[in-house]
Design a protein around this motif. Sequence first.
Motif, PDB file in Angstrom:
ATOM      1  N   ASP A 280      19.393  13.792  32.615  1.00  8.60           N
ATOM      2  CA  ASP A 280      20.191  14.746  31.823  1.00  8.60           C
ATOM      3  C   ASP A 280      21.689  14.219  31.613  1.00  8.60           C
ATOM      4  O   ASP A 280      22.612  15.123  31.493  1.00  8.60           O
ATOM      5  CB  ASP A 280      20.305  15.940  32.809  1.00  8.60           C
ATOM      6  N   ASP A 281      21.634  12.944  31.156  1.00  5.07           N
ATOM      7  CA  ASP A 281      23.151  12.391  30.951  1.00  5.07           C
ATOM      8  C   ASP A 281      24.056  12.682  31.731  1.00  5.07           C
ATOM      9  O   ASP A 281      25.305  12.814  31.429  1.00  5.07           O
ATOM     10  CB  ASP A 281      23.404  12.712  29.650  1.00  5.07           C
ATOM     11  N   GLY A 282      23.915  13.077  33.123  1.00  2.00           N
ATOM     12  CA  GLY A 282      24.915  13.225  34.229  1.00  2.00           C
ATOM     13  C   GLY A 282      25.574  14.569  33.957  1.00  2.00           C
ATOM     14  O   GLY A 282      26.545  14.657  34.726  1.00  2.00           O
ATOM     15  N   LYS A 283      24.955  15.629  33.150  1.00  3.91           N
ATOM     16  CA  LYS A 283      25.564  16.603  33.231  1.00  3.91           C
ATOM     17  C   LYS A 283      25.208  17.539  34.535  1.00  3.91           C
ATOM     18  O   LYS A 283      24.146  17.499  35.177  1.00  3.91           O
ATOM     19  CB  LYS A 283      24.939  17.438  31.872  1.00  3.91           C
ATOM     20  N   LEU A 284      26.358  18.125  34.729  1.00  2.20           N
ATOM     21  CA  LEU A 284      26.239  19.014  36.131  1.00  2.20           C
ATOM     22  C   LEU A 284      25.745  20.401  35.699  1.00  2.20           C
ATOM     23  O   LEU A 284      26.467  21.315  35.225  1.00  2.20           O
ATOM     24  CB  LEU A 284      27.836  19.168  36.910  1.00  2.20           C
ATOM     25  N   ARG A 285      24.465  20.541  35.963  1.00  5.43           N
ATOM     26  CA  ARG A 285      24.041  22.062  35.763  1.00  5.43           C
ATOM     27  C   ARG A 285      23.181  22.359  37.167  1.00  5.43           C
ATOM     28  O   ARG A 285      22.700  21.541  37.965  1.00  5.43           O
ATOM     29  CB  ARG A 285      23.069  21.943  34.580  1.00  5.43           C
ATOM     30  N   MET A 286      23.135  23.481  37.309  1.00  5.13           N
ATOM     31  CA  MET A 286      22.505  24.300  38.522  1.00  5.13           C
ATOM     32  C   MET A 286      21.007  24.000  38.685  1.00  5.13           C
ATOM     33  O   MET A 286      20.346  23.721  39.682  1.00  5.13           O
ATOM     34  CB  MET A 286      22.895  25.731  38.819  1.00  5.13           C
ATOM     35  N   TYR A 287      20.238  24.070  37.698  1.00  5.64           N
ATOM     36  CA  TYR A 287      18.828  24.140  37.635  1.00  5.64           C
ATOM     37  C   TYR A 287      18.281  22.920  37.969  1.00  5.64           C
ATOM     38  O   TYR A 287      17.122  23.117  38.652  1.00  5.64           O
ATOM     39  CB  TYR A 287      18.157  24.790  36.246  1.00  5.64           C
ATOM     40  N   PRO A 288      18.819  21.783  37.605  1.00  3.22           N
ATOM     41  CA  PRO A 288      18.131  20.437  38.202  1.00  3.22           C
ATOM     42  C   PRO A 288      18.342  20.410  39.582  1.00  3.22           C
ATOM     43  O   PRO A 288      17.226  20.095  40.414  1.00  3.22           O
ATOM     44  CB  PRO A 288      18.857  19.196  37.514  1.00  3.22           C
ATOM     45  N   TYR A 289      19.325  20.625  40.200  1.00  4.29           N
ATOM     46  CA  TYR A 289      19.511  20.820  41.688  1.00  4.29           C
ATOM     47  C   TYR A 289      18.703  21.966  42.332  1.00  4.29           C
ATOM     48  O   TYR A 289      18.041  21.559  43.442  1.00  4.29           O
ATOM     49  CB  TYR A 289      21.007  21.170  42.130  1.00  4.29           C
ATOM     50  N   LEU A 290      18.512  22.935  41.853  1.00  9.73           N
ATOM     51  CA  LEU A 290      17.606  23.995  42.357  1.00  9.73           C
ATOM     52  C   LEU A 290      16.068  23.512  42.403  1.00  9.73           C
ATOM     53  O   LEU A 290      15.202  23.607  42.944  1.00  9.73           O
ATOM     54  CB  LEU A 290      17.627  25.262  41.523  1.00  9.73           C
ATOM     55  N   GLY A 291      15.651  22.838  41.237  1.00  7.82           N
ATOM     56  CA  GLY A 291      14.499  22.207  41.036  1.00  7.82           C
ATOM     57  C   GLY A 291      14.151  21.090  42.167  1.00  7.82           C
ATOM     58  O   GLY A 291      12.984  20.837  42.734  1.00  7.82           O
ATOM     59  N   MET A 292      15.047  20.216  42.392  1.00  4.00           N
ATOM     60  CA  MET A 292      15.162  19.270  43.797  1.00  4.00           C
ATOM     61  C   MET A 292      14.798  20.074  44.924  1.00  4.00           C
ATOM     62  O   MET A 292      13.925  19.458  45.709  1.00  4.00           O
ATOM     63  CB  MET A 292      16.186  18.332  43.615  1.00  4.00           C
TER      64      MET A 292
END
Length: 146
Positions: free
Chosen positions: A67-79
């Motif tokens: 994700d090009d290092g963008k801080l977004r909540m949904y990748p963290y929630l996915g992990m």
Amino acid sequence: MYIQGMAQQTQVFMLSVGFGFLLGLIYEIVRFVMAVFSHSRTAVIIQDILFSIICTLLSFFFLLCIDDGKLRMYPYLGMIMGFAIWYFTLGIPVSAILKRLSAFLNGILKSFAVLAKRIFKKDVKILKKRKNKPAKPLENSISDSV
């Protein structure tokens, strides 16, 4: 500024779920290794700290690549979701199997330890007996052998 479409966000989320699942698998492996080789409380604390550092670094590089290092909540929630899926589905039977396997390996390691202790105990007794005997002077032992 580039705005992600719904398809790309969904792809990043699904990859994050898979990555979280992989982190759950890594957690089981680390837990298994520690169950076989160490039982102390300090070792468990060190294991948890190292696992957290490894997960942080892996997550950072994963998000950097995906994700090009963008801080977004949904990748963290996915992990987190992927880790939870592992932990509450496949993690339960795998953990039970690895627990039995670690108990079996601990039994084997204890058997080897008892065997080694017996062998070395005899060696230590022999060395103590030799230590108590006065050594022959070098000249006498050479002349006796010739």
